[in-house]
Design an enzyme around this catalytic site. Structure first.
Site: not given
Length: 315
Positions: A16, A89, A125, A149, A171
């Protein structure tokens, strides 16, 4: 065997980070980025040239195009190091616009293809709003794979499974943050650790549902605050982990065993669950944590997208 190597036996480890020079040490298969990570990276001296080179090459183009080109530049650098996929993203400000999200995602993929990168190495994303999930469903039908996400609730996961998205990123750490903050002085860290961590419990519920009903969407636990959360989700399809926590896992020889198991999930007695738009919106509204964290996450990613644009304009 260290904990990182033990984890890799039954979970795909994902880095990440936008800091691609850190990746080689941990040998992740995949990598994820987001606006906050890219913003953090371009402010480091060793990555500044990626920003200035991109701006110089495409000066005069629309600002959103330059942003996407910068994101793809980072993604291409990451893909030169890792064997698998990178997640890039779509602008969080498009989280409630299905058509605009589809258009932006298609451009991101086209930019990767122009770099000679195969479509299967890219996950686009999109925030797991109702509109984002519908955008992802359209993209998947066109052969563009997605990573949903800012996912905090069971209803988001169910809707993503119905849309047959490639991957979801629940998350863990942000769920934990909300419950800890809400409890205040009453929070008991020991009682809410490991398998009892609220973020861990959320992912376990999603994992059991997906495996029980044969939903092919991959589950990638994300946003970890400590190694205990990672250990408690060993066996999840994928886990995306910061370089700092990857280093802690690599340095530890403590035992690590599989915590999530697909065969055990299949043996559970679970009800079938489906959501239409009205049902989804109501279920999400009923979940105060998910409602708060989804809105907060979109605001934070949007704010960092603006900061990134400001850096581009100043370059």
């Amino acid at each position: 065997m260290n904990q990182l190597d033990a984890l890799k036996q039954f979970t795909t480890v994902v880095a990440d980070s936008g800091d691609f020079r850190q990746l080689d040490a941990f040998k992740p298969r995949d990598a994820t980025t987001n606006p906050s990570l890219i913003l953090k990276a371009v402010q480091k001296a060793e990555y500044r040239s990626l920003l200035t080179d991109t701006v110089t090459q495409f000066r005069g183009r629309a600002l959103d195009e330059i942003v996407d080109r910068l994101l793809v530049r980072f993604g291409a650098e990451i893909l030169a190091i890792i064997p698998g996929r990178v997640s890039t993203e779509v602008d969080a400000r498009l989280s409630f616009d299905t058509n605009a999200s589809v258009t932006r995602a298609e451009r991101i993929v086209e930019l990767y293809q122009a770099e000679g990168i195969h479509i299967d190495r890219v996950l686009v994303k999109v925030a797991a709003t109702w509109e984002g999930i519908q955008a992802a469903a359209q993209l998947e039908r066109r052969g563009i794979h997605t990573n949903l996400t800012l996912l905090f609730s069971f209803c988001q996961a169910v809707a993503c499974g119905q849309a047959r998205v490639q991957l979801i990123s629940p998350f863990v750490g942000r769920i934990y943050d909300w419950y800890k903050k809400t409890a205040g002085a009453a929070w008991d860290e020991v009682a809410n650790a490991g398998a009892n961590d609220p973020g861990v419990k959320s992912v376990r519920q999603i994992y059991n549902h997906y495996k029980h009903f044969g939903i092919a969407t991959e589950i990638m636990g994300a946003s970890f605050r400590n190694v205990g959360q990672i250990v408690a989700l060993a066996g999840c399809d994928l886990l995306t982990i910061s370089p700092e926590l990857l280093a802690q896992l690599a340095a530890s020889k403590a035992p690590l065993v599989r915590a999530l198991d697909p065969q055990a999930a299949k043996a559970l007695d679970l009800p079938a669950v489906n959501f239409d738009e009205a049902g989804f919106r109501y279920a999400l509204n009923e979940d105060a944590m998910a409602t708060d964290k989804l809105a907060e996450g979109i605001r934070a990613f949007a704010a960092d997208a603006v900061k990134l644009e400001q850096l581009i304009l100043a370059a």
